[in-house]
Design a protein around this motif. Structure first.
Motif, PDB file in Angstrom:
ATOM      1  N   LEU A  82       0.828  -1.202   0.000  1.00 27.09           N
ATOM      2  CA  LEU A  82       0.000   0.000   0.000  1.00 27.09           C
ATOM      3  C   LEU A  82       0.870   1.262   0.000  1.00 27.09           C
ATOM      4  CD1 LEU A  82      -2.998  -0.054  -0.165  1.00 27.09           C
ATOM      5  CD2 LEU A  82      -3.142   0.311   2.302  1.00 27.09           C
ATOM      6  N   ASP A  83       1.928   1.237   0.803  1.00 25.10           N
ATOM      7  CA  ASP A  83       2.839   2.378   0.836  1.00 25.10           C
ATOM      8  C   ASP A  83       4.245   1.897   0.449  1.00 25.10           C
ATOM      9  OD1 ASP A  83       4.232   4.664   1.214  1.00 25.10           O
ATOM     10  OD2 ASP A  83       3.476   5.077   3.231  1.00 25.10           O
ATOM     11  N   LYS A  84       4.482   1.909  -0.852  1.00 25.97           N
ATOM     12  CA  LYS A  84       5.723   1.326  -1.376  1.00 25.97           C
ATOM     13  C   LYS A  84       6.968   2.073  -0.891  1.00 25.97           C
ATOM     14  CE  LYS A  84       6.674  -0.828  -5.833  1.00 25.97           C
ATOM     15  NZ  LYS A  84       6.251  -0.954  -7.215  1.00 25.97           N
ATOM     16  N   LYS A  85       6.820   3.401  -0.788  1.00 19.76           N
ATOM     17  CA  LYS A  85       7.978   4.215  -0.393  1.00 19.76           C
ATOM     18  C   LYS A  85       8.473   3.829   1.002  1.00 19.76           C
ATOM     19  CE  LYS A  85       5.797   8.015  -1.417  1.00 19.76           C
ATOM     20  NZ  LYS A  85       5.363   9.399  -1.475  1.00 19.76           N
ATOM     21  N   LYS A  86       7.522   3.382   1.836  1.00 17.73           N
ATOM     22  CA  LYS A  86       7.855   3.072   3.224  1.00 17.73           C
ATOM     23  C   LYS A  86       8.697   1.797   3.333  1.00 17.73           C
ATOM     24  CE  LYS A  86       5.276   2.665   7.522  1.00 17.73           C
ATOM     25  NZ  LYS A  86       3.919   2.519   8.056  1.00 17.73           N
ATOM     26  N   VAL A  87       8.499   0.874   2.398  1.00 22.92           N
ATOM     27  CA  VAL A  87       9.158  -0.431   2.559  1.00 22.92           C
ATOM     28  C   VAL A  87      10.304  -0.667   1.573  1.00 22.92           C
ATOM     29  CG1 VAL A  87       7.078  -1.460   3.539  1.00 22.92           C
ATOM     30  CG2 VAL A  87       7.469  -1.632   1.092  1.00 22.92           C
ATOM     31  N   ILE A  88      10.413   0.196   0.576  1.00 20.54           N
ATOM     32  CA  ILE A  88      11.436  -0.049  -0.458  1.00 20.54           C
ATOM     33  C   ILE A  88      12.848  -0.075   0.152  1.00 20.54           C
ATOM     34  CG2 ILE A  88      11.740   2.387  -1.149  1.00 20.54           C
ATOM     35  CD1 ILE A  88      11.853   1.347  -4.082  1.00 20.54           C
ATOM     36  N   GLY A  89      13.011   0.644   1.259  1.00 17.72           N
ATOM     37  CA  GLY A  89      14.324   0.711   1.907  1.00 17.72           C
ATOM     38  C   GLY A  89      14.671  -0.523   2.717  1.00 17.72           C
ATOM     39  N   TYR A  90      13.763  -1.467   2.843  1.00 17.70           N
ATOM     40  CA  TYR A  90      14.092  -2.695   3.581  1.00 17.70           C
ATOM     41  C   TYR A  90      15.299  -3.390   2.937  1.00 17.70           C
ATOM     42  CZ  TYR A  90       9.561  -2.607   6.065  1.00 17.70           C
ATOM     43  OH  TYR A  90       8.488  -2.276   6.844  1.00 17.70           O
ATOM     44  N   VAL A  91      15.421  -3.233   1.604  1.00 15.22           N
ATOM     45  CA  VAL A  91      16.575  -3.808   0.906  1.00 15.22           C
ATOM     46  C   VAL A  91      17.243  -2.673   0.123  1.00 15.22           C
ATOM     47  CG1 VAL A  91      17.347  -5.498  -0.802  1.00 15.22           C
ATOM     48  CG2 VAL A  91      15.429  -6.044   0.716  1.00 15.22           C
ATOM     49  N   LYS A  92      18.508  -2.408   0.464  1.00 13.97           N
ATOM     50  CA  LYS A  92      19.239  -1.285  -0.153  1.00 13.97           C
ATOM     51  C   LYS A  92      19.264  -1.387  -1.666  1.00 13.97           C
ATOM     52  CE  LYS A  92      22.953  -1.710   2.354  1.00 13.97           C
ATOM     53  NZ  LYS A  92      24.348  -1.657   2.785  1.00 13.97           N
ATOM     54  N   ASN A  93      19.266  -0.248  -2.321  1.00 18.07           N
ATOM     55  CA  ASN A  93      19.394  -0.149  -3.785  1.00 18.07           C
ATOM     56  C   ASN A  93      18.257  -0.821  -4.557  1.00 18.07           C
ATOM     57  OD1 ASN A  93      21.909   1.117  -3.358  1.00 18.07           O
ATOM     58  ND2 ASN A  93      22.882  -0.893  -3.185  1.00 18.07           N
ATOM     59  N   SER A  94      17.138  -1.051  -3.871  1.00 21.79           N
ATOM     60  CA  SER A  94      16.010  -1.676  -4.587  1.00 21.79           C
ATOM     61  C   SER A  94      15.492  -0.729  -5.650  1.00 21.79           C
ATOM     62  CB  SER A  94      14.875  -2.004  -3.616  1.00 21.79           C
ATOM     63  OG  SER A  94      15.219  -3.100  -2.830  1.00 21.79           O
ATOM     64  N   ARG A  95      15.178  -1.296  -6.806  1.00 21.08           N
ATOM     65  CA  ARG A  95      14.535  -0.493  -7.842  1.00 21.08           C
ATOM     66  C   ARG A  95      13.033  -0.514  -7.605  1.00 21.08           C
ATOM     67  NH1 ARG A  95      17.867   0.312 -12.329  1.00 21.08           N
ATOM     68  NH2 ARG A  95      16.224  -0.049 -13.867  1.00 21.08           N
ATOM     69  N   TRP A  96      12.316   0.367  -8.324  1.00 19.18           N
ATOM     70  CA  TRP A  96      10.907   0.597  -7.999  1.00 19.18           C
ATOM     71  C   TRP A  96      10.068  -0.687  -8.075  1.00 19.18           C
ATOM     72  CZ3 TRP A  96       8.544   3.896  -5.225  1.00 19.18           C
ATOM     73  CH2 TRP A  96       7.161   4.060  -5.319  1.00 19.18           C
TER      74      TRP A  96
END
Lengths: 206, 233
Positions: free
Chosen positions: B58-72
């Motif tokens: 639901l809130d992608k921006k919040k979890v994308i940082g769980y793994v460094k350098n993740s692409r969108w």
């Protein structure tokens, strides 16, 4: 629950049955009784007045049945009236799960069963099957590998009245103005941008 | 695209409406989400007995940082997973593994899968552990509320769902939904835990994980065990 075979002529419809029964409904129940037999008894009170099953009663008359399976309900008189309404009302609370209904239709077709026996007419079941024809024949959606998102999602909160106006104007723009933009495939976004750009241009001209 | 495996288990793509029907039928919440993009049906003996839905959080921006350098689009969330009770033992985890392999084959750039187990009302993630997901969070629930009629509602739905606000509050109150539901409508925070898991479809990205990997025994230490809606003591 005791089911008895009772002469149809002894059973009386309720004089003030509040449920309208269409000829179409009676025909469908008639066809169902012919195909599947009488699988659901009519429920009457101790005076043989129908509580539940007016449509089955009418269909039985059309079929010239002499006796029909009947339950004489042991319900206090004051509760009979409410049960008569409740039985119909509770049915109204359920609705069809169309994707699963479509799967049932497909199974029946495999078994070479006439779908009109389900009580749905041809237009109805054809529409449901058309709407769900690809439910089990799907391809993966296209998803691109992008570094970061190349779009902006902005959420607004409107009152109901404001929301209605905004939606109405967006629909007007989408319908009447060429708003296609090769950088954005979202029609609402393009319509909103068109409205704001038009406003912005009109301000700068003043 | 389908993949047949032993014991007549078949995992194939189905439409979102059909997957939603299965989720409404078998998921403990009975609710579906709008963001599911990839929907798998799980067939056993040719009968559709389950669904697994993948999509964006639901809130992608919040979890994308769980793994460094993740692409969108380099990760998905399991939005919903629901099965009937007739599936034999272990078939749920087999079906999940197959679906993730199919995702990796179609989208080679997807490197990790995020999911949450609701150990306030459902389970602590037995199927995820069987599939080798890493346990990366065991948090006391602070998002799922129970209404007096037994309905389970997330705080996000309380704030954003017109259906919820009209049904339980009687009018639209927008951001005040949680506050009013708690103070005036009897919403109570469910006791229990929300458990977070991550699975790397390519283990080389494990080094980029910014969350601590917890031993599964952490669930016992925190008394967070739950199976089919019952606390496991």
């Amino acid at each position: 629950m005791k089911i008895e075979q009772i002469e149809l002529k002894k059973i009386k419809p309720y004089f003030n049955n509040p449920r309208k029964i269409s000829i179409d409904a009676v025909e469908k129940v008639k066809k169902s009784i012919e195909e599947f037999g009488f699988q659901q008894p009519i429920v009457v009170d101790k005076d043989m007045v129908i509580i539940v099953g007016h449509t089955r009663y009418k269909a039985s008359k059309l079929l010239n049945l002499e006796k029909v399976p009947t339950v004489i309900a042991d319900i206090p008189t004051d509760k009979v009236k409410s049960y008569r309404i409740a039985d119909n009302r509770t049915n109204e609370s359920s609705e069809w799960d169309l994707p699963l209904l479509n799967k049932e239709f497909l199974d029946l077709l495999d078994l070479k069963v006439d779908l009109s026996l389900t009580g749905f007419d041809e237009n109805e079941f054809l529409k449901i099957m058309k709407d769900h024809k690809d439910d089990e024949n799907i391809d993966f959606p296209e998803i691109e590998d992008i570094e970061k998102r190349d779009f902006e999602e902005i959420t607004f909160t409107f009152s109901l009245e404001q929301g209605a106006i905004v939606k109405e104007q967006l629909e007007y723009v989408k319908k009447n103005i060429d708003i296609d933009d090769e950088t954005n495939t979202n029609k609402n976004g393009n319509a909103m941008f068109h409205i704001i750009k038009t406003f912005s241009d009109s301000i700068s001209k003043k | 695209m389908t993949q047949l495996v032993k014991n007549k288990l078949l995992v194939k793509l189905i439409s979102k409406p059909l997957a939603d029907s299965i989720v409404k039928k078998y998921h403990y919440s009975g609710k579906v989400v709008q963001n599911s993009k990839i929907n798998f049906g799980v067939y056993y003996n040719d009968i559709l007995e389950g669904a697994i839905q993948f999509g964006s959080p639901l809130d992608k921006k919040k979890v994308i940082g769980y793994v460094k350098n993740s692409r969108w689009n380099s990760f998905f969330e399991i939005n919903r997973m629901a099965f009937s009770d007739v599936l034999p033992k272990n078939s749920e985890s087999r079906a999940l593994s197959i679906s993730m392999k199919m995702i990796k084959k179609k989208y080679p750039f997807v490197n990790w899968i995020l999911t949450f187990a609701d150990a306030t009302s459902c389970g602590d993630g037995t199927i995820y552990r069987a599939c080798g997901f890493h346990l990366v969070g065991v948090n006391k629930n602070n998002t799922i509320y129970e209404m007096p009629d037994g309905a389970l509602i997330s705080n996000i739905a309380m704030r954003m769902s017109p259906t919820f606000q009209k049904k339980y509050i009687g009018k639209m109150v927008y951001d005040k939904g949680v506050q009013i539901a708690k103070k005036e409508k009897g919403a109570v925070l469910k006791k229990g835990f929300q458990i977070r898991y991550i699975k790397f479809l390519d283990e080389k990205y494990k080094k980029d994980l910014t969350l601590d990997i917890l031993d599964y025994s952490e669930l016992d230490k925190k008394d967070a065990r739950m199976y089919k809606g019952m606390r496991v003591l």
